[in-house]
Design a protein around this motif. Structure first.
Motif, PDB file in Angstrom:
ATOM      1  N   ILE A   1       0.666  -1.232  -0.033  1.00  0.00           N
ATOM      2  CA  ILE A   1      -0.204  -0.046   0.017  1.00  0.00           C
ATOM      3  C   ILE A   1       0.812   1.253  -0.044  1.00  0.00           C
ATOM      4  CG2 ILE A   1      -1.856   1.311   1.272  1.00  0.00           C
ATOM      5  CD1 ILE A   1      -2.889  -1.407   0.092  1.00  0.00           C
ATOM      6  N   GLN A   2       1.920   1.461   0.930  1.00  0.00           N
ATOM      7  CA  GLN A   2       2.716   2.398   0.882  1.00  0.00           C
ATOM      8  C   GLN A   2       3.503   2.559  -0.471  1.00  0.00           C
ATOM      9  OE1 GLN A   2       2.975   4.639   3.263  1.00  0.00           O
ATOM     10  NE2 GLN A   2       4.678   5.893   1.991  1.00  0.00           N
ATOM     11  N   GLY A   3       3.741   1.500  -1.054  1.00  0.00           N
ATOM     12  CA  GLY A   3       4.370   1.599  -2.425  1.00  0.00           C
ATOM     13  C   GLY A   3       3.475   2.159  -3.515  1.00  0.00           C
ATOM     14  N   VAL A   4       2.155   1.702  -3.469  1.00  0.00           N
ATOM     15  CA  VAL A   4       0.981   2.527  -4.385  1.00  0.00           C
ATOM     16  C   VAL A   4       0.834   3.957  -4.153  1.00  0.00           C
ATOM     17  CG1 VAL A   4      -1.157   2.372  -4.862  1.00  0.00           C
ATOM     18  CG2 VAL A   4      -0.038   0.217  -4.715  1.00  0.00           C
ATOM     19  N   LEU A   5       1.057   4.197  -2.587  1.00  0.00           N
ATOM     20  CA  LEU A   5       0.906   5.540  -2.500  1.00  0.00           C
ATOM     21  C   LEU A   5       1.727   6.330  -2.629  1.00  0.00           C
ATOM     22  CD1 LEU A   5      -0.833   5.255   1.176  1.00  0.00           C
ATOM     23  CD2 LEU A   5      -1.929   5.902  -0.971  1.00  0.00           C
ATOM     24  N   GLU A   6       3.062   6.109  -2.901  1.00  0.00           N
ATOM     25  CA  GLU A   6       4.306   6.788  -3.184  1.00  0.00           C
ATOM     26  C   GLU A   6       4.456   6.938  -4.821  1.00  0.00           C
ATOM     27  OE1 GLU A   6       7.503   4.734  -1.822  1.00  0.00           O
ATOM     28  OE2 GLU A   6       7.482   5.219   0.310  1.00  0.00           O
ATOM     29  N   GLU A   7       3.884   5.926  -5.360  1.00  0.00           N
ATOM     30  CA  GLU A   7       3.726   6.138  -6.790  1.00  0.00           C
ATOM     31  C   GLU A   7       2.824   6.981  -7.252  1.00  0.00           C
ATOM     32  OE1 GLU A   7       2.852   3.193 -10.365  1.00  0.00           O
ATOM     33  OE2 GLU A   7       4.401   2.298  -8.960  1.00  0.00           O
TER      34      GLU A   7
ATOM     35  N   GLY B   1      -1.945  13.793 -13.031  1.00  0.00           N
ATOM     36  CA  GLY B   1      -2.549  13.483 -14.432  1.00  0.00           C
ATOM     37  C   GLY B   1      -1.876  12.299 -15.043  1.00  0.00           C
ATOM     38  N   GLY B   2      -0.582  12.127 -14.420  1.00  0.00           N
ATOM     39  CA  GLY B   2       0.138  11.107 -15.537  1.00  0.00           C
ATOM     40  C   GLY B   2       0.725   9.833 -15.165  1.00  0.00           C
ATOM     41  N   GLU B   3       1.192   9.383 -15.931  1.00  0.00           N
ATOM     42  CA  GLU B   3       2.157   8.359 -15.696  1.00  0.00           C
ATOM     43  C   GLU B   3       3.541   8.382 -15.221  1.00  0.00           C
ATOM     44  OE1 GLU B   3       1.538   4.725 -16.056  1.00  0.00           O
ATOM     45  OE2 GLU B   3      -0.731   5.407 -16.024  1.00  0.00           O
ATOM     46  N   LEU B   4       4.253   7.702 -14.397  1.00  0.00           N
ATOM     47  CA  LEU B   4       5.798   7.900 -14.505  1.00  0.00           C
ATOM     48  C   LEU B   4       6.387   7.582 -15.729  1.00  0.00           C
ATOM     49  CD1 LEU B   4       5.968   6.696 -10.680  1.00  0.00           C
ATOM     50  CD2 LEU B   4       6.381   9.000 -11.535  1.00  0.00           C
ATOM     51  N   PRO B   5       7.368   8.431 -15.667  1.00  0.00           N
ATOM     52  CA  PRO B   5       8.170   7.669 -16.782  1.00  0.00           C
ATOM     53  C   PRO B   5       8.896   6.427 -16.500  1.00  0.00           C
ATOM     54  CG  PRO B   5       9.280   9.800 -16.183  1.00  0.00           C
ATOM     55  CD  PRO B   5       7.858   9.575 -15.307  1.00  0.00           C
TER      56      PRO B   5
ATOM     57  N   VAL C   1      16.949  -1.106  -4.419  1.00  0.00           N
ATOM     58  CA  VAL C   1      17.288   0.536  -4.687  1.00  0.00           C
ATOM     59  C   VAL C   1      16.831   1.282  -3.683  1.00  0.00           C
ATOM     60  CG1 VAL C   1      17.196   2.448  -6.350  1.00  0.00           C
ATOM     61  CG2 VAL C   1      17.766   0.260  -7.098  1.00  0.00           C
ATOM     62  N   ARG C   2      15.657   1.530  -3.526  1.00  0.00           N
ATOM     63  CA  ARG C   2      14.982   2.215  -2.238  1.00  0.00           C
ATOM     64  C   ARG C   2      15.676   2.222  -1.043  1.00  0.00           C
ATOM     65  NH1 ARG C   2       9.016   4.068  -3.655  1.00  0.00           N
ATOM     66  NH2 ARG C   2       9.349   3.844  -5.643  1.00  0.00           N
TER      67      ARG C   2
ATOM     68  N   THR D   1      15.029  10.603   0.771  1.00  0.00           N
ATOM     69  CA  THR D   1      14.045   9.561   0.318  1.00  0.00           C
ATOM     70  C   THR D   1      12.714  10.428   0.230  1.00  0.00           C
ATOM     71  OG1 THR D   1      13.953   8.433   2.118  1.00  0.00           O
ATOM     72  CG2 THR D   1      15.444   7.678   0.357  1.00  0.00           C
ATOM     73  N   GLU D   2      12.563  11.422   0.742  1.00  0.00           N
ATOM     74  CA  GLU D   2      11.259  12.170   0.903  1.00  0.00           C
ATOM     75  C   GLU D   2      11.498  13.436   1.501  1.00  0.00           C
ATOM     76  OE1 GLU D   2      10.476  10.706   5.614  1.00  0.00           O
ATOM     77  OE2 GLU D   2       9.492  10.012   4.030  1.00  0.00           O
ATOM     78  N   GLY D   3      10.529  14.243   1.290  1.00  0.00           N
ATOM     79  CA  GLY D   3      10.666  15.877   1.834  1.00  0.00           C
ATOM     80  C   GLY D   3      11.135  16.582   0.559  1.00  0.00           C
TER      81      GLY D   3
END
Length: 102
Positions: A13-19, A26-30, A69-70, A80-82
Motif C-alpha cells: 500500500i505504501q508503494g502504491v501511495l508513493e507512486e 494526471g500522468g504516468e511515471l516515466p 534500490v530504495r 528519500t522524502e521531503g
C-alpha cells in the motif's frame, strides 16, 4: 524494546501511495529500461519468486530491484522524502526524460 515490522500489505500500500504521489494528478511515471544479466542460480531463484508472486520474471525483477534500490538509497543516507528529495527528483526527471513533469 521490540522493533515493529511492516507487513507485506503495508509495504504494498505504501508503494502504491508513493507512486501515486510521484505521478501527480494526471500522468504516468516515466520508466527506464534496464537490461540485466543474471547468473544461472539467480535466474533460477527469480523464476521461483515469480511463480510465488504470480507475476512474470520481468515484473518480479523490477519489483525486487526497486525495493533494493530504495533500501540502498535509505541506507546510504540519500534524501528519500521531503523537499530535498522532491527537488532532486524533479531535476532528474527533467534531465532524463526531457518532458513536462507534474
Amino acid at each position: 524494546m521490540p522493533i515493529k515490522t511492516v507487513s507485506r500489505v503495508q509495504t504494498l500500500i505504501q508503494g502504491v501511495l508513493e507512486e501515486r504521489a510521484a505521478r501527480g494528478l494526471g500522468g504516468e511515471l516515466p520508466e527506464t529500461k534496464v537490461t540485466l544479466r543474471l547468473h544461472a542460480a539467480d535466474a533460477f531463484w527469480l523464476t521461483q519468486l515469480a511463480e510465488l508472486m504470480d507475476a512474470s520474471r520481468t515484473r518480479t525483477a523490477s519489483q525486487l530491484l526497486s525495493a533494493a534500490v530504495r533500501d540502498a538509497a535509505q541506507a546510504a543516507g540519500l534524501p528519500t522524502e521531503g523537499d530535498a528529495f522532491k527537488a532532486q527528483f524533479r531535476a532528474f526527471l527533467d534531465a532524463e526524460f526531457h518532458q513536462d513533469t507534474p
